[in-house]
Design an enzyme around this catalytic site. Structure first.
Site, mmCIF file in Angstrom:
data_model
loop_
_atom_site.group_PDB
_atom_site.id
_atom_site.type_symbol
_atom_site.label_atom_id
_atom_site.label_comp_id
_atom_site.label_asym_id
_atom_site.label_seq_id
_atom_site.Cartn_x
_atom_site.Cartn_y
_atom_site.Cartn_z
ATOM 1 N N CYS A 98 3.301 3.824 -0.555
ATOM 2 C CA CYS A 98 4.616 3.761 -1.163
ATOM 3 C C CYS A 98 5.602 3.217 -0.150
ATOM 4 O O CYS A 98 5.346 3.234 1.061
ATOM 5 C CB CYS A 98 5.079 5.158 -1.586
ATOM 6 S SG CYS A 98 4.061 5.893 -2.868
ATOM 7 N N GLY B 253 3.428 -0.909 -2.582
ATOM 8 C CA GLY B 253 3.200 -0.279 -3.876
ATOM 9 C C GLY B 253 3.604 -1.196 -5.003
ATOM 10 O O GLY B 253 4.762 -1.628 -5.058
ATOM 11 N N ASN C 206 6.878 9.111 0.448
ATOM 12 C CA ASN C 206 5.740 8.300 0.871
ATOM 13 C C ASN C 206 4.779 9.227 1.593
ATOM 14 O O ASN C 206 5.165 9.893 2.549
ATOM 15 C CB ASN C 206 6.229 7.183 1.812
ATOM 16 C CG ASN C 206 5.093 6.391 2.409
ATOM 17 O OD1 ASN C 206 3.994 6.378 1.888
ATOM 18 N ND2 ASN C 206 5.373 5.711 3.514
ATOM 19 N N GLY C 207 3.530 9.283 1.120
ATOM 20 C CA GLY C 207 2.552 10.151 1.763
ATOM 21 C C GLY C 207 1.774 10.942 0.742
ATOM 22 O O GLY C 207 1.866 10.682 -0.468
ATOM 23 N N TYR D 109 -3.756 -2.707 8.151
ATOM 24 C CA TYR D 109 -3.705 -3.306 6.829
ATOM 25 C C TYR D 109 -2.405 -3.057 6.080
ATOM 26 O O TYR D 109 -1.895 -3.941 5.401
ATOM 27 C CB TYR D 109 -4.877 -2.767 6.003
ATOM 28 C CG TYR D 109 -4.860 -3.240 4.585
ATOM 29 C CD1 TYR D 109 -5.408 -4.465 4.245
ATOM 30 C CD2 TYR D 109 -4.257 -2.476 3.583
ATOM 31 C CE1 TYR D 109 -5.360 -4.916 2.939
ATOM 32 C CE2 TYR D 109 -4.214 -2.921 2.290
ATOM 33 C CZ TYR D 109 -4.771 -4.139 1.968
ATOM 34 O OH TYR D 109 -4.715 -4.597 0.689
#
Lengths: 472, 472, 472, 472
Positions: free
Chosen positions: B16, B44, B119-120, B258
């Protein structure tokens, strides 16, 4: 960008419609909900949604828009086959026309996964919400449905029915709501019975619908009206009922006047019959010499037929409604702006030119549309325009879901019949009285809420108390 | 109907992105959020949303789709001008690709109106949710963000910072989240610092972004990384920080491999540099005779340049990526089905025909795409294909947000390097070791989580405990 | 409302792509066309279309938008199975971005039902159109394709090939076009061979495509380039060719520089090879001291690799392109407007800060984008920016399809290299010469049109004559 | 995917509507066209379009869909301000429901830029098309409008009026069409006057509309009916007329029965009056004992009122129409499939239960809908259902634009009244005779085409000749 057409902007506005099915076999149940919502679309055009139970899960789809806009084969196919399903069409009373306020509300709480759809309006929603927030609940919408959901969740320790009963003790306002769990469907109508709700049956399925026309749409047979105060549970054992505390019944009389479809029957009384009878009573009690009698389409056409029947004055259509006006509509440029009503309605010159016209309408809210219609008929050559209204003058606000605008906008709150007639520019104007209107509904098993006409509401609260609650 | 293209279906998947702005003047702040989200779109692609504070209200728009699909001038114009705004792009780790799970989560609770973007991934989300439900909270989504929101709400009696601190004591997992109230913006990074989060400044505005490339998109200057365990508050007084309990730092190393954009810098270390260095290390430690060295576009191109630099073998593009492949994509008919990868990638015959090719990729997850790519290069005439992977073999699941599929699908969980090489059909295959990869990131100020490579996670929980939490 | 992103607004623009299939069995042939158009999307992003022959009928679907926007399963399913199909992607050279100008053009004329798709630009379209109108033809589009269609129709009395030959005698300009009748597919390339066109084969099907990457997309094998002046007929008997009058060949050299995909091979020469060689030549002939060499993504990356190879200066990415920027794009507010390029490109600070950067680009048209990119690199800390262009300076307009803007906008028409360098703000600037560029393409079987560089065009018409034709 | 609702699939179908404006000032004229098309939407729901003249250019927008679907503020804003504009709504008679067949047809020919919109159907379109093709014309649509356009273009050497006159000599069939050039608007009605067309005026603008309700929509005043054979030219000098050869008039009588809106007046005769009179005549000539008389909504409601007036049997609504059924509609699953009509119509049980019902409908085409309606009334408890049709039995096809299906589907072509009554399951059935229907329209200034009832067509061609023409 778009000027979304407020449905009946200068008129009484609808609330919501609910349609639920309990089936004994797993099937494409969302499609039947879809047909039911189509039939109930007149009760709310702002958003709609369908939730489906399959196994121990509930999934749903809901969005702003008409049933035909939100649901098509592609979107319906994202809903799984299931045993129980619940749908809702919504008219946003509070003006909060937000996607997040679409229903059903689907949540996970102490009783597991639950979907809830609500028709009506709570007076004390703000207070209940405040209290729940102080108890660590958070709210993600501004709907009464979410308040009801949180309250029932709070009181449901292993017993949803008990939770509903305890919650109902705190709810002040009008409500019919339907709850879907992963194994049952529960229909609840408030003790006053302010909003309609009926039970139907088709083969091995039970159906709950705001109106009987929903049942007709899938050819289900009518079983019974959910009674005021009834908690009707449908599960694998069939149906069984619990009851809330008994209170004086007070069905919203506007269901007959305007809200419901004329092919529906509410609490034993045909909507069509009430409307026709209201026209007859207008003819008997408020006669006037004229050449034709006509109704404002669509809701006042029936009353016009009744008026014609008694008065002997020929029935004729004075106004034609454009069947293709959608929800979104482009504002005409300045020169044409005053003629918006021209797009939706057009006078039938052949019928009105040189004629004295009796025009029946169901209600007058702000008076501006009536003014334009009278002007339109005169432009088409009408010699006289006599307005007859099939409901009483509206001096008071409704606090239970009918969008009668703020009191200041109600022409009936500051003007009497004579003054309204002058404002509208009609040659004469008459309203039904409250007893006359109630007389038209004499077949109804319940009593009525006529608060917007009388200022007396069914909760034994006076207006001041209500308004205090409203404005916290 | 559509076969939605899972972004990098056979690869590591992103989580995210968060982008928030605190401005001292009321302006069209949603547009700046829009640009920031555009720059973070790679984190995302499933849903996105923007919430705006104006006066004492918060409004929002969120939906499934790319930033360019959900937001256009028409939809952006429905958001008001405001002082504070918060945006989110989401990759649905759990597979629940539902509109209701879009963020920011916006709710009203004890501390008033709040928006939260996360985010997570929490390991103990299910347990926390169960406990909160038993305390009368209801949940309307299946996101960790809603759990964090409810927990903070529970613990916030007149002091949001205290609520965050108390909530953080119960949260197990990775999280960077941003909270917007009607008068402040609060950025929180977990004590391990597993997810990145940075602070920027533009004129009189403060910006919080998941990556520095978000700051660049509006030409804001980089101020600092939000530190692991930091609670950074931005309000009318400027910024000030509070701190959670200190823990060993453990930034997800895949951010460098990545996830992040190569033009971002995380915790003091350039993503581009790490990728190039990883190519250099591959060349030094895993050399092979060949005619060209190439990378799988786009993420492995940099490593290929590094490999070429050290090995002296010419860099060339062996594969061209179609820039127009959208999210939705029609499945080819049976005859063509095996060639889907042909649509997205095409071999450059001029470069590979008759050549020994070293191909660099960033990771191998299931191995099926690698197999197809090797086959494609051979079809285009490559004599040899030597695969070099700029990260270690992945034998273990990630529990903190990286979508490494279930363990059974991880080719590294059941096969060793030799067996993977056979499966893929390459002439040789080598991975970086964990220390080699960590060496590439030596400029990073934090330590790393390398749980998916080593099976050792930063929480002092062993995998069995974690999996127990996961499957309640 | 939208500010549609002109693709490469300050750059050379693509023309059109054609993809046709003749199959010996009736099948879902439109889907294969769809994949071919996907691969050719870079040749035109404004509109696209597919026409299918089934029995004695032709049906089609075409509209403004990308292949992924116009075609999905629902729209593709409205096209029937068939034997022959023809697709087109279009870049509107003339600026007439109208739905009606989408191709293929499908019409009924003397030779029955015909579909035609055209790549290229006629110089004398206006004159031919005037003449045909005087002969009672009416035109419903502003495309050259419709002019070609009407002209062939006029000259086709029972013999379509004869009609094509007679029409070609009157056509002045560049064209590759494909005609589909109800029983054959005919590919025509003008005698100069200005636009590419290739023949492929897959099982029992013949395929015609603007580039070889289209063949690769369905794994068809390359058979041959359609030769300049060739009329290749594909029908139930296989393929056979007729020929137009022979003329000096003059393939547009920009196909190698910018237009074609690097994985395509045109007239025997790999596009990738040309680009890399152009970088090598720039390094040999225009060296400069620097720390890194980088390319403007995506088209100049290959040349940068070539430059690095010869110069020994490390290759590095200085700019990252946002992969999610769609065709429609919201204009930033005033404060951000100058930074639009920030959304599409971002400098990699880690690579450029404190560095002397050689930046390779494929061409300079107006110079404004180059100016912004140089400024962006300096903002990110570049000490020096040396620009190297892998094609010559452009002082002249192209009349054959390449959108080089009007001559007044061409910075090369009024400024020399030194002046352009000053305008852009680079530390140095060099272009390839015409012979150098031609040297890079030495494997190509055809000669080149380099009119935009030299002012000498292949038609033996001088520029004045051409411009006279253009402005009737 | 969608099952598009054929509007009135089992009924007479509408053709097309035309709306044009000539203004003396440049303004946002497309918006006025938009309102006019809204009012004419009932004449065609498959596609619509608007063309605008500005300076010496014509631009347009047209597509499949309702006016409210094709045009919104965004799409309307792509049309420039102008002096002259022309709009069209289309019902695709031939079943070719293609975007390319949308009108107006806009083309460039000998007389410059021209837009043309057509209402009606040519019998000899195929022959004319063949002939024009042999003269080098190509056709890009399958519309009669394109044939008319090409023919007028052929005959217009410097004089468009002369071209229209010469073209008209060759046109066999029904047509009202409007031509827009860059400086004039020309309205043409065929010599038989088969399709209506009227002239209106608003301030300094002239308006041409298929029906007077179009004029009403923008409050323009009615000036006159365009006469059969009239060519009315509107330009800067005002209006002036030319005339085609005189022929016997033959207005399609179905305009009164079904096609036109009841608030329109055609050739001096009110549509509403005709419908009411047809009910009166049915009552006089085909009486039956019953409890209520009702009409099938919407088109037969007026006739029911007329029947009630004469018979003295009370008028009541037996069927309610769902106002929200859109053009696209999901098929119910098998179990519900037979009940589709339930979605669109619902019986008013309160009115029909235990009653003898006289039901008025405007026509019977295939008979299947009538059968379902009768069944629906019986399901709702009707004791008897007597069907009365306000037009004659239909044994013959219409060749002039009314979609009466192929003759084989016409129940009137193989069954007499008694047999139709049996098929439908009504207790009795009666049709008006041709003279009775003509008597209802006695105020109309023109004579009628009653070919579908009598088999005698206005062209002095017998049916065999016509059918020969139709099937070349």
């Amino acid at each position: 960008m778009f000027q979304r057409l407020k449905p009946h902007y200068d008129s009484i506005n609808e609330e919501c419609g609910i349609f639920g099915i309990y089936s004994n076999e797993t099937r494409d149940i969302a499609k039947s909900i879809y047909f039911g919502l189509y039939a109930l679309q007149h009760r709310g055009q702002q958003s709609c949604g369908i939730a489906v139970t399959y196994g121990d899960r509930i999934t749903y789809l809901k969005d702003l828009g008409l049933v035909s806009e939100v649901f098509d084969n592609a979107s319906l196919s994202t809903l799984p086959e299931g045993d129980i399903a619940l749908g809702h069409v919504r008219y946003a009373i509070s003006g909060e026309d937000l996607a997040c306020n679409s229903q059903p509300i689907v949540f996970t709480g102490k009783m597991g996964k639950i979907a809830l759809a609500h028709n009506g309006k709570l007076i004390n929603a703000a207070q209940l919400r405040e209290k729940l927030i102080s108890e660590n609940v958070v709210f993600q919408t501004t709907t009464g449905a979410e308040v009801i959901a949180a309250l029932i969740n709070k009181y449901s320790d292993n017993d949803l029915i008990e939770g509903i009963k305890l919650a109902a003790k705190e709810l002040i306002g009008s409500y019919s709501f339907v709850i879907m769990t992963t194994n049952k469907l529960i229909a609840v109508r408030d003790s006053h019975g302010m909003c309609p709700l009926v039970l139907g049956k088709l083969h091995d399925e039970y159906i709950v619908s705001s109106e009987t026309c929903g049942l007709d749409s899938i050819r289900a047979e009518f079983v019974k009206d959910i009674e005021p105060g009834e908690i009707l549970v449908i599960d694998s054992l069939g149906t069984h009922s619990h009851y809330l505390d008994k209170k004086p019944t007070a069905l919203c009389v506007f269901e007959y006047v305007y809200l419901a479809r004329p092919d529906s029957t509410i609490d034993g009384c045909s909507v069509y019959d009430v409307r026709k009878e209201s026209g007859r009573i207008l003819a008997k009690n408020y006669p006037v010499q004229a050449d034709i009698v006509a109704g404002v389409p669509d809701s006042a056409l029936v009353a016009a037929v009744g008026y014609s029947e008694i008065s002997g004055i020929p029935y004729a259509e004075a106004l034609i409604k454009n069947r293709y006006v959608g929800r979104t509509f482009i504002q005409p440029e300045q020169k044409l702006r005053e003629d918006t009503v021209n797009i939706k309605l057009n006078a039938v010159r052949a019928n009105v030119e040189g004629k004295r016209v009796i025009l029946i309408d169901d209600s007058i809210v702000r008076g501006t549309t009536s003014k334009k219609i009278v002007e339109m008929l005169r432009f088409a050559g009408a010699k006289e325009v006599h307005l007859r209204i099939s409901s009483p003058i509206i001096p008071h606000s409704c606090y239970f879901g009918i969008d009668t605008q703020t009191k200041g906008e109600l022409i009936g709150s500051t003007k009497n019949t004579k003054e309204i007639c002058d404002f509208i520019g009609a040659d004469s104007l008459e309203f039904l009285t409250i007893p006359e209107l109630e007389g038209c509904c004499k077949n109804c098993k319940t009593n009525f809420c006529v608060g917007c006409f009388s200022g007396k509401y069914p909760m034994n609260l006076d207006k001041k108390e209500i308004e205090k609650m409203q404005h916290i």
